[in-house]
Motif scaffolding. Structure first.
Motif, mmCIF file in Angstrom:
data_model
loop_
_atom_site.group_PDB
_atom_site.id
_atom_site.type_symbol
_atom_site.label_atom_id
_atom_site.label_comp_id
_atom_site.label_asym_id
_atom_site.label_seq_id
_atom_site.Cartn_x
_atom_site.Cartn_y
_atom_site.Cartn_z
ATOM 1 N N ASP A 131 -16.035 37.409 -15.918
ATOM 2 C CA ASP A 131 -16.377 37.808 -16.933
ATOM 3 C C ASP A 131 -18.188 37.684 -15.518
ATOM 4 N N LYS A 132 -18.447 36.991 -15.167
ATOM 5 C CA LYS A 132 -19.730 36.379 -14.254
ATOM 6 C C LYS A 132 -19.070 35.424 -13.183
ATOM 7 N N THR A 133 -19.840 35.435 -12.155
ATOM 8 C CA THR A 133 -19.373 34.047 -11.226
ATOM 9 C C THR A 133 -21.032 32.937 -12.050
ATOM 10 N N PHE A 134 -20.528 31.656 -11.948
ATOM 11 C CA PHE A 134 -21.370 30.424 -12.774
ATOM 12 C C PHE A 134 -22.956 30.522 -11.901
ATOM 13 N N SER A 135 -23.523 30.777 -12.105
ATOM 14 C CA SER A 135 -24.757 31.464 -10.838
ATOM 15 C C SER A 135 -25.835 29.728 -11.313
ATOM 16 N N LYS A 136 -25.797 28.804 -11.000
ATOM 17 C CA LYS A 136 -26.278 27.723 -10.756
ATOM 18 C C LYS A 136 -25.397 26.625 -9.922
ATOM 19 N N THR A 137 -24.387 27.481 -9.587
ATOM 20 C CA THR A 137 -23.833 26.354 -8.926
ATOM 21 C C THR A 137 -24.024 26.646 -6.721
ATOM 22 N N LYS A 138 -24.338 25.727 -6.173
ATOM 23 C CA LYS A 138 -25.472 25.980 -4.713
ATOM 24 C C LYS A 138 -25.160 24.431 -3.736
#
Length: 277
Positions: A131-138
């Motif tokens: 679906d989409k990449t988990f956005s919080k990873t940094k």
């Protein structure tokens, strides 16, 4: 240097998803691995399914708890059987991208000082369709005040076994926030490397422990993990606020970390990462 990788799987009633998990492992570009599976007294046909799928492949080893012990106990048990120099947990309802092990191991070869790696993960539907990449990873700045709250890294997390053995190990009493407990204990001993690409497929479904059930319990467990980390790191003050001597409630712990959600703190962290200090 060819390092052995231990893929660790704690299973409870996820047998119906295991085939895709298995296929993602055997299709890895990095082939020097073992797979340790510990079943936590599943009440479905998980054990039968897993035995059938891994039959004849001696890289896979299946163990069974005599009774249901919970996630913390079972993941800790996985580590007791692990023989690899590098370890990483894979949930039985999730999957790895084909280069997940190869790219993780390469980071240790390129930077021997690191204690762990983590990557981005792809959020998937129940059929494991991306679906989409988990956005919080940094990329994180790891110091004693980093508690991964708010969450900044998760799967795919790998770590050196020798570093794990320097810790108290995963808390066997935990039934949630088990991964957070592991992350913070490993980070007590050094820095991780961030792999800026998706290496892990995370399946969202109604039976997922961390997704739709026990959210309140998970939040409270994470607060206790953070508090125990503060005590383990001998932190008495955070942002001019006093850390309680004993655990009181989750609100008191999360309130201590509110400053880490502010723009000023985030900018300071970016500057630290940029100038590497």
């Amino acid at each position: 240097m060819v390092r052995k990788f231990s893929v660790l799987i704690a299973n409870y009633n996820n047998g119906k998803y295991f085939k895709e998990c298995y296929e993602s492992i055997i299709n890895q570009s990095y082939t020097n691995f073992e797979v340790i599976i510990v079943d936590d007294a599943s009440t479905d046909d998980s054990v039968e399914i897993i035995k059938r799928i891994i039959s004849g492949d001696d890289r896979f080893k299946l163990f069974e708890n005599e009774s249901n012990k919970g996630c913390g106990f079972t993941k800790r048990k996985c580590m007791e059987y692990a023989e690899g120099e590098i370890c990483g947990y894979l949930d039985p309802d999730d999957a790895l991208y084909p280069t997940a092990l190869e790219k993780s191991v390469a980071e240790y070869d390129n930077n021997p000082e690191i204690v762990a790696t983590y990557s981005r993960m792809m959020m998937c539907d129940e059929n494991l369709t991306a679906d989409k990449t988990f956005s919080k990873t940094k990329q994180i700045y790891n110091d004693k005040y980093f508690f991964n709250c708010p969450v900044q890294f998760a799967h795919f997390f790998t770590f050196k076994k020798e570093i794990y053995q320097k810790t108290l190990g995963i808390n066997p009493e935990l039934t949630s926030a088990v991964d957070q407990d592991l992350y913070l204990k490993i980070l007590d001993h050094g820095n991780p490397a961030f792999i800026d690409e998706d290496l892990y497929k995370y399946r969202l479904h109604s039976n997922g422990i961390s997704q739709f059930k026990s959210k309140k319990k998970a939040k409270e467990s994470f607060a206790r993990v953070i508090f125990n980390t503060m005590k383990r790191r001998s932190i008495k003050m955070i942002n001019r606020q006093t850390v309680p001597q004993t655990y009181t409630n989750e609100k008191d712990i999360y309130d201590l970390l509110q400053y880490q959600t502010k723009v000023a703190f985030r900018l300071k962290t970016k500057a630290r990462l940029f100038f590497n200090f």
